[in-house]
Design a protein around this motif. Sequence first.
Motif, PDB file in Angstrom:
ATOM      1  N   ILE A 156       0.839  -1.202   0.000  1.00 55.95           N
ATOM      2  CA  ILE A 156       0.000   0.000   0.000  1.00 55.95           C
ATOM      3  C   ILE A 156       0.872   1.248   0.000  1.00 55.95           C
ATOM      4  CG2 ILE A 156      -1.662   1.342   1.361  1.00 55.95           C
ATOM      5  CD1 ILE A 156      -2.727  -1.459   2.340  1.00 55.95           C
ATOM      6  N   ALA A 157       1.899   1.273   0.846  1.00 58.30           N
ATOM      7  CA  ALA A 157       2.776   2.444   0.928  1.00 58.30           C
ATOM      8  C   ALA A 157       3.513   2.679  -0.387  1.00 58.30           C
ATOM      9  CB  ALA A 157       3.772   2.261   2.070  1.00 58.30           C
ATOM     10  N   ILE A 158       3.989   1.600  -1.010  1.00 59.26           N
ATOM     11  CA  ILE A 158       4.715   1.740  -2.274  1.00 59.26           C
ATOM     12  C   ILE A 158       3.779   2.191  -3.386  1.00 59.26           C
ATOM     13  CG2 ILE A 158       6.032   0.495  -4.030  1.00 59.26           C
ATOM     14  CD1 ILE A 158       7.044  -1.320  -1.740  1.00 59.26           C
ATOM     15  N   ALA A 159       2.587   1.602  -3.440  1.00 60.34           N
ATOM     16  CA  ALA A 159       1.626   1.994  -4.479  1.00 60.34           C
ATOM     17  C   ALA A 159       1.229   3.454  -4.332  1.00 60.34           C
ATOM     18  CB  ALA A 159       0.387   1.093  -4.400  1.00 60.34           C
ATOM     19  N   ARG A 160       1.061   3.917  -3.095  1.00 57.04           N
ATOM     20  CA  ARG A 160       0.733   5.328  -2.868  1.00 57.04           C
ATOM     21  C   ARG A 160       1.829   6.236  -3.397  1.00 57.04           C
ATOM     22  NH1 ARG A 160       0.460   7.223   3.261  1.00 57.04           N
ATOM     23  NH2 ARG A 160       2.647   6.667   3.057  1.00 57.04           N
ATOM     24  N   ALA A 161       3.076   5.916  -3.076  1.00 56.49           N
ATOM     25  CA  ALA A 161       4.188   6.764  -3.525  1.00 56.49           C
ATOM     26  C   ALA A 161       4.310   6.756  -5.042  1.00 56.49           C
ATOM     27  CB  ALA A 161       5.489   6.289  -2.888  1.00 56.49           C
ATOM     28  N   MET A 162       4.158   5.586  -5.647  1.00 58.59           N
ATOM     29  CA  MET A 162       4.272   5.492  -7.099  1.00 58.59           C
ATOM     30  C   MET A 162       3.137   6.226  -7.807  1.00 58.59           C
ATOM     31  SD  MET A 162       5.682   1.629  -7.803  1.00 58.59           S
ATOM     32  CE  MET A 162       7.409   1.210  -7.496  1.00 58.59           C
ATOM     33  N   ALA A 163       1.982   6.273  -7.156  1.00 58.87           N
ATOM     34  CA  ALA A 163       0.836   6.956  -7.764  1.00 58.87           C
ATOM     35  C   ALA A 163       1.034   8.462  -7.815  1.00 58.87           C
ATOM     36  CB  ALA A 163      -0.438   6.625  -6.986  1.00 58.87           C
ATOM     37  N   TRP A 164       1.800   9.014  -6.861  1.00 58.62           N
ATOM     38  CA  TRP A 164       1.912  10.471  -6.760  1.00 58.62           C
ATOM     39  C   TRP A 164       3.249  11.035  -7.207  1.00 58.62           C
ATOM     40  CZ3 TRP A 164      -2.492  12.714  -6.521  1.00 58.62           C
ATOM     41  CH2 TRP A 164      -3.572  12.110  -5.847  1.00 58.62           C
ATOM     42  N   ALA A 165       4.287  10.207  -7.260  1.00 57.60           N
ATOM     43  CA  ALA A 165       5.605  10.716  -7.657  1.00 57.60           C
ATOM     44  C   ALA A 165       5.597  11.101  -9.132  1.00 57.60           C
ATOM     45  CB  ALA A 165       6.684   9.663  -7.405  1.00 57.60           C
ATOM     46  N   ASN A 166       5.977  12.327  -9.442  1.00 57.92           N
ATOM     47  CA  ASN A 166       6.110  12.706 -10.853  1.00 57.92           C
ATOM     48  C   ASN A 166       7.497  13.240 -11.184  1.00 57.92           C
ATOM     49  OD1 ASN A 166       6.084  15.496 -10.045  1.00 57.92           O
ATOM     50  ND2 ASN A 166       3.844  15.434 -10.037  1.00 57.92           N
ATOM     51  N   LYS A 167       8.388  13.283 -10.188  1.00 59.62           N
ATOM     52  CA  LYS A 167       9.765  13.707 -10.426  1.00 59.62           C
ATOM     53  C   LYS A 167      10.767  12.729  -9.814  1.00 59.62           C
ATOM     54  CE  LYS A 167       9.214  17.711 -12.604  1.00 59.62           C
ATOM     55  NZ  LYS A 167       9.836  18.050 -13.904  1.00 59.62           N
ATOM     56  N   VAL A 168      10.606  12.468  -8.499  1.00 60.67           N
ATOM     57  CA  VAL A 168      11.546  11.609  -7.777  1.00 60.67           C
ATOM     58  C   VAL A 168      10.782  10.657  -6.866  1.00 60.67           C
ATOM     59  CG1 VAL A 168      13.538  11.509  -6.224  1.00 60.67           C
ATOM     60  CG2 VAL A 168      13.277  13.468  -7.773  1.00 60.67           C
ATOM     61  N   LEU A 169      11.161   9.378  -6.909  1.00 59.05           N
ATOM     62  CA  LEU A 169      10.589   8.369  -6.017  1.00 59.05           C
ATOM     63  C   LEU A 169      11.733   7.779  -5.195  1.00 59.05           C
ATOM     64  CD1 LEU A 169       8.290   6.480  -5.053  1.00 59.05           C
ATOM     65  CD2 LEU A 169       8.860   4.983  -6.981  1.00 59.05           C
ATOM     66  N   ILE A 170      11.636   7.892  -3.867  1.00 54.13           N
ATOM     67  CA  ILE A 170      12.664   7.375  -2.962  1.00 54.13           C
ATOM     68  C   ILE A 170      12.071   6.204  -2.189  1.00 54.13           C
ATOM     69  CG2 ILE A 170      14.212   7.895  -1.051  1.00 54.13           C
ATOM     70  CD1 ILE A 170      14.091  10.845  -1.876  1.00 54.13           C
ATOM     71  N   LEU A 171      12.731   5.056  -2.269  1.00 46.50           N
ATOM     72  CA  LEU A 171      12.249   3.838  -1.632  1.00 46.50           C
ATOM     73  C   LEU A 171      13.292   3.344  -0.641  1.00 46.50           C
ATOM     74  CD1 LEU A 171      10.967   2.079  -4.885  1.00 46.50           C
ATOM     75  CD2 LEU A 171       9.549   3.190  -3.160  1.00 46.50           C
ATOM     76  N   ASP A 172      12.941   3.338   0.643  1.00 44.33           N
ATOM     77  CA  ASP A 172      13.854   2.918   1.704  1.00 44.33           C
ATOM     78  C   ASP A 172      13.514   1.484   2.099  1.00 44.33           C
ATOM     79  OD1 ASP A 172      15.647   2.731   3.755  1.00 44.33           O
ATOM     80  OD2 ASP A 172      14.860   4.396   4.929  1.00 44.33           O
ATOM     81  N   GLU A 173      14.316   0.532   1.666  1.00 46.51           N
ATOM     82  CA  GLU A 173      14.114  -0.894   1.938  1.00 46.51           C
ATOM     83  C   GLU A 173      12.693  -1.338   1.569  1.00 46.51           C
ATOM     84  OE1 GLU A 173      16.366  -2.976   2.718  1.00 46.51           O
ATOM     85  OE2 GLU A 173      18.018  -1.798   3.547  1.00 46.51           O
ATOM     86  N   PRO A 174      12.266  -1.113   0.327  1.00 48.03           N
ATOM     87  CA  PRO A 174      10.866  -1.388  -0.029  1.00 48.03           C
ATOM     88  C   PRO A 174      10.504  -2.862  -0.078  1.00 48.03           C
ATOM     89  CG  PRO A 174      12.126  -0.864  -1.989  1.00 48.03           C
ATOM     90  CD  PRO A 174      13.037  -0.606  -0.810  1.00 48.03           C
ATOM     91  N   THR A 175      11.483  -3.749  -0.211  1.00 47.25           N
ATOM     92  CA  THR A 175      11.165  -5.172  -0.348  1.00 47.25           C
ATOM     93  C   THR A 175      11.400  -5.947   0.953  1.00 47.25           C
ATOM     94  OG1 THR A 175      13.415  -5.660  -1.131  1.00 47.25           O
ATOM     95  CG2 THR A 175      11.763  -5.104  -2.794  1.00 47.25           C
ATOM     96  N   ALA A 176      11.685  -5.241   2.044  1.00 44.08           N
ATOM     97  CA  ALA A 176      12.089  -5.915   3.281  1.00 44.08           C
ATOM     98  C   ALA A 176      11.034  -6.877   3.817  1.00 44.08           C
ATOM     99  CB  ALA A 176      12.441  -4.877   4.341  1.00 44.08           C
ATOM    100  N   ALA A 177       9.751  -6.531   3.673  1.00 42.83           N
ATOM    101  CA  ALA A 177       8.693  -7.365   4.254  1.00 42.83           C
ATOM    102  C   ALA A 177       7.939  -8.170   3.200  1.00 42.83           C
ATOM    103  CB  ALA A 177       7.708  -6.480   5.024  1.00 42.83           C
ATOM    104  N   LEU A 178       8.500  -8.250   1.987  1.00 45.68           N
ATOM    105  CA  LEU A 178       7.777  -8.861   0.880  1.00 45.68           C
ATOM    106  C   LEU A 178       8.303 -10.252   0.545  1.00 45.68           C
ATOM    107  CD1 LEU A 178       7.483  -5.788  -1.529  1.00 45.68           C
ATOM    108  CD2 LEU A 178       5.894  -6.527   0.257  1.00 45.68           C
ATOM    109  N   GLY A 179       7.407 -11.070  -0.022  1.00 44.84           N
ATOM    110  CA  GLY A 179       7.790 -12.380  -0.518  1.00 44.84           C
ATOM    111  C   GLY A 179       8.454 -12.279  -1.884  1.00 44.84           C
ATOM    112  N   VAL A 180       8.778 -13.413  -2.455  1.00 42.43           N
ATOM    113  CA  VAL A 180       9.518 -13.458  -3.717  1.00 42.43           C
ATOM    114  C   VAL A 180       8.727 -12.818  -4.846  1.00 42.43           C
ATOM    115  CG1 VAL A 180      10.520 -14.984  -5.457  1.00 42.43           C
ATOM    116  CG2 VAL A 180      10.810 -15.506  -3.026  1.00 42.43           C
ATOM    117  N   VAL A 181       7.464 -13.173  -4.992  1.00 47.94           N
ATOM    118  CA  VAL A 181       6.655 -12.648  -6.095  1.00 47.94           C
ATOM    119  C   VAL A 181       6.427 -11.148  -5.927  1.00 47.94           C
ATOM    120  CG1 VAL A 181       4.400 -12.735  -7.230  1.00 47.94           C
ATOM    121  CG2 VAL A 181       5.532 -14.859  -6.528  1.00 47.94           C
TER     122      VAL A 181
END
Length: 254
Positions: A156-181
């Motif tokens: 949800i947090a990543i989708a929100r940021a990607m939906a609104w970023a139009n210049k720069v998107l900064i992701l701090d450890e975005p895959t830390a809590a995610l599975g392989v897929v």
Amino acid sequence: MTALLEARGLSRSFGHVRALDGADFDVDAGEIVGLIGDNGAGKSTLIKALSGNLDLDDGEIYFEGRRVRMSGPRQAEDLGIEVVYQDLALAPHLNPVQNVFLGREIARKGILGRLGFMDEKEMRRRAAESFADLGATVRSLNSAVGSMSGGQRQGIAIARAMAWANKVLILDEPTAALGVVQTANVLESMKRVRDKGIAVVFISHSMPHVLEVCDRIQVLRLGRRVATYTGAQTTVEELVGAMTGALDKREGAA
């Protein structure tokens, strides 16, 4: 070529601890830059400064070649800079749709909009579209995000940021809590965002993920940028060596 977002000589101390010690950083439009370093290297402090969440002791920030003073997160958002922090910064009592549009709600047309009524149907449609584009698993659009798993909240947090970023998107450890897929979906989404001409800053401890998607990689150690590499021309061993000081390569390693 002028960098889209650039930091020059940033310094910040917390008491006797010097988190940033003349740190430099730059990212261009349409590229993914990896920002790596050991714990305590200054990565989180740097992105907080770049996103208006932290005052600096010294240094300068430039956006599109113009010096800016980041007075707060709202200014960064107005410039088109979006950040996903490790703590995700979600409102746990709100549902996924409300979190995506928090502070950016869509008013209904006509007199109802002027009376403060929101277009919940349109916000729900756009939020669902953002989750689908990312491949995020959100089991319910009506439940409070505080009741959801770490992976769902991360999506949800990543989708929100990607939906609104139009210049720069900064992701701090975005895959830390995610599975392989889900991790694969995030990495592919980062490439799609880059291909739209948006700058992406990717902070991660996963060197294989960094090498997979990053055009350039910048290494922080002890609050300073100590090396910059071209992603396709470096190795895990070289990156780890720069992070730990085994390879003391200063600026221009690429």
